[in-house]
Design a protein around this motif. Structure first.
Motif, PDB file in Angstrom:
ATOM      1  N   SER A 119     112.543  85.758-108.848  1.00 15.23           N
ATOM      2  CA  SER A 119     111.652  86.924-109.284  1.00 15.23           C
ATOM      3  C   SER A 119     110.226  86.225-109.080  1.00 15.23           C
ATOM      4  CB  SER A 119     111.999  87.657-110.394  1.00 15.23           C
ATOM      5  OG  SER A 119     113.165  88.113-110.363  1.00 15.23           O
ATOM      6  N   ASN A 120     110.146  85.283-109.726  1.00 14.52           N
ATOM      7  CA  ASN A 120     108.641  84.511-109.828  1.00 14.52           C
ATOM      8  C   ASN A 120     108.313  84.082-108.515  1.00 14.52           C
ATOM      9  OD1 ASN A 120     108.477  85.056-112.733  1.00 14.52           O
ATOM     10  ND2 ASN A 120     109.177  83.044-113.078  1.00 14.52           N
ATOM     11  N   LEU A 121     109.056  83.498-107.774  1.00  8.94           N
ATOM     12  CA  LEU A 121     108.689  82.900-106.356  1.00  8.94           C
ATOM     13  C   LEU A 121     108.455  84.026-105.427  1.00  8.94           C
ATOM     14  CD1 LEU A 121     111.284  80.308-106.046  1.00  8.94           C
ATOM     15  CD2 LEU A 121     109.144  80.096-106.303  1.00  8.94           C
ATOM     16  N   LEU A 122     109.187  85.297-105.603  1.00  6.40           N
ATOM     17  CA  LEU A 122     108.845  86.511-104.853  1.00  6.40           C
ATOM     18  C   LEU A 122     107.577  87.172-105.183  1.00  6.40           C
ATOM     19  CD1 LEU A 122     109.763  88.496-102.650  1.00  6.40           C
ATOM     20  CD2 LEU A 122     111.002  89.676-104.358  1.00  6.40           C
ATOM     21  N   MET A 123     107.523  87.174-106.518  1.00  2.00           N
ATOM     22  CA  MET A 123     106.003  87.697-106.793  1.00  2.00           C
ATOM     23  C   MET A 123     104.816  86.818-106.497  1.00  2.00           C
ATOM     24  SD  MET A 123     104.311  89.989-108.229  1.00  2.00           S
ATOM     25  CE  MET A 123     105.605  90.782-109.337  1.00  2.00           C
ATOM     26  N   ALA A 124     105.034  85.367-106.376  1.00  2.00           N
ATOM     27  CA  ALA A 124     104.077  84.770-105.763  1.00  2.00           C
ATOM     28  C   ALA A 124     103.822  84.927-104.413  1.00  2.00           C
ATOM     29  CB  ALA A 124     104.374  83.217-105.998  1.00  2.00           C
ATOM     30  N   ALA A 125     104.961  84.931-103.465  1.00  3.55           N
ATOM     31  CA  ALA A 125     104.865  85.445-102.193  1.00  3.55           C
ATOM     32  C   ALA A 125     104.011  86.806-101.921  1.00  3.55           C
ATOM     33  CB  ALA A 125     106.016  85.736-101.589  1.00  3.55           C
ATOM     34  N   TRP A 126     104.429  87.702-102.932  1.00  6.85           N
ATOM     35  CA  TRP A 126     103.664  88.992-102.644  1.00  6.85           C
ATOM     36  C   TRP A 126     102.193  88.858-103.167  1.00  6.85           C
ATOM     37  CZ3 TRP A 126     107.511  92.522-105.856  1.00  6.85           C
ATOM     38  CH2 TRP A 126     108.485  92.945-105.001  1.00  6.85           C
ATOM     39  N   ASN A 127     101.833  88.048-103.958  1.00  5.22           N
ATOM     40  CA  ASN A 127     100.515  87.688-104.319  1.00  5.22           C
ATOM     41  C   ASN A 127      99.541  86.938-103.180  1.00  5.22           C
ATOM     42  OD1 ASN A 127     100.393  88.898-106.641  1.00  5.22           O
ATOM     43  ND2 ASN A 127     101.060  86.754-107.843  1.00  5.22           N
ATOM     44  N   ARG A 128     100.159  86.156-102.315  1.00  8.69           N
ATOM     45  CA  ARG A 128      99.772  85.256-101.176  1.00  8.69           C
ATOM     46  C   ARG A 128      99.516  86.379-100.179  1.00  8.69           C
ATOM     47  NH1 ARG A 128     103.552  81.615-102.747  1.00  8.69           N
ATOM     48  NH2 ARG A 128     105.133  82.357-101.027  1.00  8.69           N
ATOM     49  N   GLN A 129     100.474  87.379 -99.975  1.00 11.87           N
ATOM     50  CA  GLN A 129     100.359  88.479 -99.191  1.00 11.87           C
ATOM     51  C   GLN A 129      99.148  89.260 -99.304  1.00 11.87           C
ATOM     52  OE1 GLN A 129     104.299  90.268 -98.284  1.00 11.87           O
ATOM     53  NE2 GLN A 129     103.127  92.223 -98.016  1.00 11.87           N
ATOM     54  N   LYS A 130      98.776  89.814-100.516  1.00 12.17           N
ATOM     55  CA  LYS A 130      97.828  90.560-100.795  1.00 12.17           C
ATOM     56  C   LYS A 130      96.624  89.602-100.607  1.00 12.17           C
ATOM     57  CE  LYS A 130      99.954  92.733-104.907  1.00 12.17           C
ATOM     58  NZ  LYS A 130     100.131  92.680-106.379  1.00 12.17           N
ATOM     59  N   GLU A 131      96.496  88.236-100.731  1.00 15.18           N
ATOM     60  CA  GLU A 131      95.284  87.572-100.523  1.00 15.18           C
ATOM     61  C   GLU A 131      94.846  87.398 -99.283  1.00 15.18           C
ATOM     62  OE1 GLU A 131      96.272  83.549-101.946  1.00 15.18           O
ATOM     63  OE2 GLU A 131      96.241  84.383-104.309  1.00 15.18           O
ATOM     64  N   ILE A 132      95.797  87.822 -98.172  1.00 12.82           N
ATOM     65  CA  ILE A 132      95.431  87.628 -96.812  1.00 12.82           C
ATOM     66  C   ILE A 132      95.407  89.124 -96.204  1.00 12.82           C
ATOM     67  CG2 ILE A 132      96.596  85.403 -96.332  1.00 12.82           C
ATOM     68  CD1 ILE A 132      98.709  86.694 -95.009  1.00 12.82           C
ATOM     69  N   GLY A 133      95.245  90.065 -97.522  1.00  9.59           N
ATOM     70  CA  GLY A 133      94.922  91.160 -96.954  1.00  9.59           C
ATOM     71  C   GLY A 133      95.971  92.175 -96.478  1.00  9.59           C
ATOM     72  N   VAL A 134      97.226  91.992 -96.692  1.00 10.31           N
ATOM     73  CA  VAL A 134      98.344  92.702 -96.406  1.00 10.31           C
ATOM     74  C   VAL A 134      98.948  93.580 -97.587  1.00 10.31           C
ATOM     75  CG1 VAL A 134     100.596  92.638 -95.281  1.00 10.31           C
ATOM     76  CG2 VAL A 134      98.857  90.834 -94.480  1.00 10.31           C
ATOM     77  N   VAL A 135      99.140  94.853 -97.227  1.00 11.96           N
ATOM     78  CA  VAL A 135      99.476  95.878 -98.128  1.00 11.96           C
ATOM     79  C   VAL A 135     101.174  95.645 -98.116  1.00 11.96           C
ATOM     80  CG1 VAL A 135      99.663  98.159 -99.112  1.00 11.96           C
ATOM     81  CG2 VAL A 135      97.648  97.254 -98.005  1.00 11.96           C
ATOM     82  N   ASP A 136     101.746  95.540 -99.411  1.00 13.46           N
ATOM     83  CA  ASP A 136     103.230  95.541 -99.582  1.00 13.46           C
ATOM     84  C   ASP A 136     103.826  96.839 -99.032  1.00 13.46           C
ATOM     85  OD1 ASP A 136     105.872  94.788 -99.805  1.00 13.46           O
ATOM     86  OD2 ASP A 136     105.875  95.337-102.070  1.00 13.46           O
ATOM     87  N   ASN A 137     104.349  97.223 -97.805  1.00 15.29           N
ATOM     88  CA  ASN A 137     105.030  98.428 -97.600  1.00 15.29           C
ATOM     89  C   ASN A 137     106.565  98.214 -97.272  1.00 15.29           C
ATOM     90  OD1 ASN A 137     105.347  96.852 -95.309  1.00 15.29           O
ATOM     91  ND2 ASN A 137     104.234  98.175 -93.754  1.00 15.29           N
ATOM     92  N   GLY A 138     107.063  97.187 -97.919  1.00 16.90           N
ATOM     93  CA  GLY A 138     108.606  96.705 -97.848  1.00 16.90           C
ATOM     94  C   GLY A 138     108.926  96.276 -96.742  1.00 16.90           C
ATOM     95  N   ASN A 139     108.119  95.862 -95.804  1.00 16.91           N
ATOM     96  CA  ASN A 139     108.529  95.065 -94.512  1.00 16.91           C
ATOM     97  C   ASN A 139     108.172  93.648 -94.896  1.00 16.91           C
ATOM     98  OD1 ASN A 139     109.302  97.276 -92.902  1.00 16.91           O
ATOM     99  ND2 ASN A 139     107.330  97.716 -92.252  1.00 16.91           N
ATOM    100  N   PRO A 140     109.033  92.773 -94.212  1.00  9.90           N
ATOM    101  CA  PRO A 140     108.766  91.408 -94.378  1.00  9.90           C
ATOM    102  C   PRO A 140     107.592  91.013 -93.473  1.00  9.90           C
ATOM    103  CG  PRO A 140     110.606  91.514 -92.970  1.00  9.90           C
ATOM    104  CD  PRO A 140     110.303  92.931 -93.695  1.00  9.90           C
ATOM    105  N   ILE A 141     106.604  89.933 -93.799  1.00 10.37           N
ATOM    106  CA  ILE A 141     105.561  89.688 -92.941  1.00 10.37           C
ATOM    107  C   ILE A 141     105.676  88.301 -92.794  1.00 10.37           C
ATOM    108  CG2 ILE A 141     104.109  91.521 -93.728  1.00 10.37           C
ATOM    109  CD1 ILE A 141     102.402  88.905 -94.755  1.00 10.37           C
ATOM    110  N   VAL A 142     105.129  87.750 -91.931  1.00 12.25           N
ATOM    111  CA  VAL A 142     104.844  86.207 -91.437  1.00 12.25           C
ATOM    112  C   VAL A 142     103.492  86.043 -91.241  1.00 12.25           C
ATOM    113  CG1 VAL A 142     105.648  84.330 -90.124  1.00 12.25           C
ATOM    114  CG2 VAL A 142     107.174  86.208 -90.574  1.00 12.25           C
TER     115      VAL A 142
END
Length: 135
Positions: free
Chosen positions: A66-89
């Motif tokens: 869960s912590n690793l996933l949260m860290a990945a979401w935070n990195r996603q936010k940092e690059i300006g991607v809104v979490d819409n449930g889709n995986p991003i690369v």
């Protein structure tokens, strides 16, 4: 979470990318609501790494995952991607895949971004030998 846990316990980036590629080949599987077939696919993708799989399985079933996933979401936010449930690369901070249907094009995107790097050209030619992409 699976990819994050694999990245944690497999220090070899090529092995992590290979796992992610294997796991994301079946996009219909990833769209489902049932985690069991995804875990079975993940196990198959790591069948040659049983010791690592045991660590990954423990990771995804605990707070560590869960912590690793949260860290990945935070990195996603940092690059300006809104979490819409889709995986991003993202590659070098740039989103290259934001649609689950495009996950099978991952190798093409990476090789395209690295086309000027002479050290990876040969590897990309090998990786893309079954596609129509020319590097």
């Amino acid at each position: 979470m699976l990819v994050s846990c694999v990245a944690r316990y497999m220090r070899n980036q090529s092995a992590v990318l290979s796992f992610a590629s294997c796991l994301t080949k079946d996009t219909a599987l990833l769209k489902g609501e049932n985690a069991t077939p995804v875990l079975k696919k993940a196990l198959k993708c790591m069948e040659d790494q049983p010791k690592v799989w045991n660590k990954v399985a423990a990771c995804v079933s605990t707070e560590e995952g869960s912590n690793l996933l949260m860290a990945a979401w935070n990195r996603q936010k940092e690059i300006g991607v809104v979490d819409n449930g889709n995986p991003i690369v993202a590659f070098n901070g740039e989103v290259v895949i934001s649609n689950v249907e495009d996950l099978d094009k991952f190798k093409e995107y990476v090789c395209l971004r690295l086309e000027n790097n002479k050290k990876v050209q040969r590897a990309c030619r090998y990786l893309l030998q079954d596609t129509n992409v020319v590097t």
